[in-house]
Design an enzyme around this catalytic site. Structure first.
Site, PDB file in Angstrom:
ATOM      1  N   GLY A   2       0.818  -1.210   0.000  1.00 57.45           N
ATOM      2  CA  GLY A   2       0.000   0.000   0.000  1.00 57.45           C
ATOM      3  C   GLY A   2       0.848   1.254   0.000  1.00 57.45           C
ATOM      4  N   ASP A  62       4.604  -9.871   7.025  1.00 58.41           N
ATOM      5  CA  ASP A  62       3.937 -10.947   6.285  1.00 58.41           C
ATOM      6  C   ASP A  62       4.780 -11.486   5.139  1.00 58.41           C
ATOM      7  OD1 ASP A  62       1.772 -10.576   7.905  1.00 58.41           O
ATOM      8  OD2 ASP A  62       0.635  -9.378   6.480  1.00 58.41           O
ATOM      9  N   ARG A 120      -1.641 -33.022  24.158  1.00 55.26           N
ATOM     10  CA  ARG A 120      -2.670 -32.134  23.629  1.00 55.26           C
ATOM     11  C   ARG A 120      -2.427 -31.772  22.168  1.00 55.26           C
ATOM     12  NH1 ARG A 120      -2.926 -28.122  28.803  1.00 55.26           N
ATOM     13  NH2 ARG A 120      -4.463 -29.276  30.020  1.00 55.26           N
TER      14      ARG A 120
END
Length: 696
Positions: free
Chosen positions: A57, A103, A138
């Site tokens: 951007g 990113d 887990r």
């Protein structure tokens, strides 16, 4: 908000996270009146060049700004803001782009400023979560940033050995629930006690339906009956001090950006500074931004093959590498029996971060293809002396579960040794024959490089050595010929700059202290130079240049001037880095003593030796991901010799190679050429060291 800055304003910024001059999304700049005001501000401050550091951007806005610049200047003259004479020096605006994005979402570059620091934060947290996951058996679903780009999710998956990843570029199939459960169930049946699934925040399925962490958790809990928790890392991914690679990248790209600004003409397209493997390159800003937009459009159009292609070869290779090393049941990848090989893996030399990750990748690849991975424990001495020990010898087949947890472990899980095959070549050859070794994968530093050279030359005498061999350079010194990067060197740099940051903080607190730090690196100054670049060292002493009394005198005079200008300011601590072999006479302690004596009480000097701390504990994410990539590529190369005769292998120069990065690509270099043309055997380093230009 526009301020003139001098060196004293920015020194000490290398270790700071975030952006110290601030950043913001400016809605006003998206409209022409806002850009007109921006042009007025720049001209009023005497600015005719702009270096823009941001994402796509920011870069898009910068290029629009440049395209409109002439019209904006004319408008400012027409409305009376400036006269024609006032704007004469500002008729042309030079713009250069630097990509700052955690990113790593701009196409055309392998890395953006900030992405590896963010990846480091993710891996640190996943490594900690894994301990809980293992203890309680887990499953954890971890959401990471990446609305339009899956780089962070993919690389963290590769780095931590995750079971499954969800990324926008290659979305989950419509039956992703079945696919994920199949992979994780297979891992659990093999004995794996923990499950890690990483989800990019922009993850979706093939129909662009969002895949959320809750969706994944529900499948794991309900279908596999796993005790599943969700962790959203959030903005912790943006925080913290910059890692070594980002400091180096930002510094070198910043220098190149200034050079681009100074050499630009009105006809020069606005460039963006990019990184391809190990080479800084300039690309047209407009074209790069356009390709990034095309990638987003490809995802929206569900053209995922094009999306992956636009991300580049490196991204594609990492994705394939992840799939290859995480799934245990891939029948379509298994080779026919006659093409399967017994592949020996050996570590040679000192330990380095990423050795285990490379070995894990090699083991997983072998098993996926039907090969038999065999670990030769404790190097060549271990092979020769203990291969037939009872009950457990040094030659052992490796199972998937044996290597599964090695991705994030430092050191060497199969043991490493500096011993060379030439110490007992007959026994080395006999062992390779006895255990029917068809290919050899060496991981290590200059000793591994030397071992490959010795084995290659001994082929005439020993037929069992007529097998394909690859050396993957792994050493903190980064001194292996045939590559510009060795796994382990990034881990070393991160450990060293963390150590130096603490010393600099101490030195700054006293306002008048300099530390002389001794670095490892053997007879090459790579570690000292890159660490010096990353911490803002006053001087760096390397074996390539040596140390003279005149050099020390000049540095003392420079320090006197620096401390006189500081006059009690903060961030005034000073560092000098000295490679351990820079001089036999001027030791680290002696250099510190000379500086202290010559300071005449104006400042003081201390010395510090981090020693083997530099070998690191947990490998850095860069060393982990590159270890996986190079490990898979090395095994793929070895595979090409399957079924060939020993004579044919011996006569093929590509049957004994070094894998490495050279400038902008990964190459396999034939050992014969490298050892004869590229190696400084006396100093145990390449003849032409790529990093020497970075000293400037």
């Amino acid at each position: 908000m526009i301020q003139h800055m001098v060196w004293e304003d920015v020194r000490g910024w290398l270790s700071e996270g975030g952006t110290l001059i601030g950043t913001a999304r400016c809605k006003e700049f998206t409209a022409r009146p806002g850009r007109l005001q921006a042009a007025k501000n720049l001209i009023s401050k005497g600015i005719n060049a702009l270096v823009v550091c941001g994402g796509d951007g920011s870069l898009t806005g910068a290029d629009i700004f440049r395209a409109e610049w002439t019209g904006l200047v004319d408008e400012l003259v027409a409305d009376g803001s400036f006269s024609s004479q006032d704007v004469a020096p500002y008729r042309h605006l030079n713009i250069v782009g630097l990509v700052g994005s955690i990113d790593n979402d701009l196409t055309g570059t392998d890395a953006t400023i900030g992405c590896y620091s963010s990846l480091s934060r993710i891996c640190e947290n996943v490594d900690k979560i894994e301990a809980t996951a293992f203890s309680h058996q887990r499953a954890f679903v971890i959401e990471v940033m990446g609305r339009h780009c899956g780089w962070l999710a993919l690389m963290s998956g590769v780095s931590t050995g995750a079971d499954f990843v969800f990324i926008p570029e290659e979305p989950a199939k419509e039956n992703w629930q079945d696919e994920m459960c199949s992979v994780i169930s297979a891992h659990r049946k093999l004995g794996k006690r923990k499950t890690i699934v990483i989800v990019a925040e922009g993850a979706h399925d093939h129909k662009l339906n969002k895949v959320s962490p809750d969706d994944v958790k529900n499948v794991l809990s309900n279908r596999l009956k796993l005790d599943t928790r969700i962790t959203t890392l959030g903005h912790v991914q943006r925080g913290g001090s910059a890692c070594a690679y980002d400091r180096m990248l930002a510094t070198l790209q910043g220098v190149d950006a200034v050079d681009a600004v100074l050499t630009a003409t009105p006809d020069t397209p606005s460039p963006v500074i990019c990184m391809l493997e190990n080479k800084i390159v300039r690309k047209p800003l407009v074209e790069t931004v356009e390709h990034t937009k095309q990638l987003s459009a490809a995802i929206e159009a569900r053209d995922f093959e094009r999306a992956i292609a636009l991300r580049g070869n490196e991204f594609r290779e990492y994705y394939k590498g992840f799939l290859m090393t995480t799934a245990t049941d891939q029948p379509e990848l298994v080779l026919p029996q006659q093409k399967r090989m017994r592949v020996a893996i050996i570590h040679v030399g000192a330990p380095a971060g990423g050795m285990n990750a490379a070995t894990r990748a090699a083991v997983a690849y072998c098993l996926a293809r039907g090969h038999t991975p065999i670990a030769l424990h404790n190097g060549f001495p271990g092979l020769c002396r203990h291969h037939d020990d009872k009950p457990l010898g040094s030659v052992r087949e490796v199972s998937w579960l044996d290597a599964e947890q090695w991705a994030s472990r430092g050191g060497s899980e199969i043991g490493t040794n500096r011993g060379l095959p030439s110490e007992d070549m007959p026994t080395t050859a006999a062992c390779l024959e006895k255990y029917k070794i068809d290919a050899l994968f060496l991981v290590g530093g200059f000793e591994a490089f030397t071992a490959l050279s010795e084995l290659r030359k001994a082929r005439q005498q020993y037929p069992s050595l007529r097998i394909p061999m690859v050396t993957l350079p792994a050493t903190i010194s980064n001194n292996v010929p045939g590559t510009e990067y060795s796994i382990g060197s990034d881990t070393c740099l991160n450990e060293l700059i963390d150590y130096c940051d603490k010393l600099k903080q101490s030195a700054s607190a006293s306002r008048r202290r300099v530390f002389v730090v001794e670095t490892q690196g053997g007879a090459t100054g790579y570690v000292a130079t890159l660490a010096g670049l990353s911490v803002g060292a006053v001087a760096v002493y390397t074996p390539e240049e040596g140390i003279t009394l005149r050099m020390i005198q000049q540095d003392v005079q420079h320090l006197r001037e620096q401390f006189a200008r500081d006059a009690g300011q903060n961030r005034a601590g000073k560092l000098i880095l000295r490679n351990e072999k820079a001089s036999k006479t001027y030791t680290t302690e002696m250099v510190a003593d000379i500086i202290h004596e010559e300071a005449n009480g104006r400042f003081e000097a201390r010395f510090a030796v981090p020693g083997h701390v530099q070998q690191g504990g947990t490998p850095s994410p860069m060393d982990r991901v590159r270890a996986v990539r190079f490990g898979v590529m090395s095994l793929q190369h070895l595979e090409t010799f399957s079924g060939k005769t020993g004579e044919a292998i011996m006569n093929d120069e590509m049957s004994a190679v070094v894998i490495g990065i050279k400038r902008s690509q990964v190459e396999f270099s034939p050992m014969k050429r490298v050892e004869e043309e590229e190696t400084d055997w006396k100093h145990r380093r390449p003849r032409d060291e790529f990093w020497l230009s970075q000293r400037e």
